[in-house]
Design an enzyme around this catalytic site. Sequence first.
Site, short mmCIF file in Angstrom:
data_model
loop_
_atom_site.label_atom_id
_atom_site.label_comp_id
_atom_site.label_asym_id
_atom_site.label_seq_id
_atom_site.Cartn_x
_atom_site.Cartn_y
_atom_site.Cartn_z
N LYS A 209 47.85 -22.08 10.50
CA LYS A 209 49.14 -21.44 10.80
C LYS A 209 49.01 -20.38 11.90
O LYS A 209 47.93 -19.91 12.24
CB LYS A 209 49.75 -20.86 9.53
CG LYS A 209 50.32 -21.98 8.64
CD LYS A 209 51.18 -21.50 7.52
CE LYS A 209 51.83 -22.69 6.82
NZ LYS A 209 52.56 -22.31 5.60
N ARG B 283 46.34 -25.81 0.68
CA ARG B 283 46.65 -26.92 1.58
C ARG B 283 45.66 -26.87 2.73
O ARG B 283 45.23 -25.79 3.16
CB ARG B 283 48.08 -26.82 2.12
CG ARG B 283 49.13 -27.07 1.07
CD ARG B 283 50.54 -26.99 1.65
NE ARG B 283 50.98 -28.26 2.19
CZ ARG B 283 51.33 -28.49 3.44
NH1 ARG B 283 51.23 -27.54 4.36
NH2 ARG B 283 51.77 -29.68 3.82
#
Length: 290
Positions: free
Chosen positions: A229, A269
């Site tokens: 991210k 994740r």
Amino acid sequence: MQTNVEAQTAENGVTTLPELDRCVVMAVVNVTPDSFSDGGLFFETKAAIAHGMGLLRAGADIIDVGGESTRPGAGRVPADEELRRVLPVVSELSAAGASVSIDTTRACVAEAAVDAGARIVNDVSGGLADPLMPRFVAHADVPYILMHWRGPSTQMQRNAHYGDVVTEVAAELQQRLCAVVDAGVRADQIVLDPGLGFAKTAEHNWRLLAHLDVLKQLGRPLLIGASRKSFLGELLAGEGGAKTPTDERDAASAAVAALAAATGVWGVRAHTVPLTLDAVRVAAALRAAA
């Protein structure tokens, strides 16, 4: 109406999910042309299936298949297009023995994916985008990942305003947890996700990661989605402040996975499985030695 969630909660577990002696690794398959992490590398059905098979062989515990980008600014795709993208991938991976989660905010997509073999529903809107979602999850009796959400991708960053991000995210997750339980979903079906990067700045993400103990007090297992991210790209930025490319964030992603796993979160994740598996195994060894 206040719901006694704790009374319906199984002992540190989630209905029908395997119990492991380490943090679960959920691998990502984005069947989209505009994924932030791979730029659409696995948009074609055959490429997505092949990628998913590779993640399964690498040891992923769950494969999370999504057909609609949720990166900041992304628009929606029609439901029939989302279905066209995900159903053959879900079907093939499930037939190969993978535990597949469907990453969608639509009840109709979740239902079709579960019919095709998906075992888990991963809803980044926490049931807010489609009021029919909690009803379907309750009826299907499948595990439900409920994420903290403050609106669609086109406006999420405008909602990244908090007095105390940890307290407010915990309170809003509690509200959604009670709401979906009131709608018929059992608490022991639910995993909570604080939604790193969704209506949150880099500072907000780091604060949440530093205070996972507060979120754990909600009484449900946690899933952490930090892999590749933007806030990691900012952390690793080179001279001039340019963010590190997404595929150069995997070591930092694994570091976050290890730190989160060491606190006892249920799952993380990941875009790269071997690094993340090593990371959560290290965390498991550390916890076992404590």
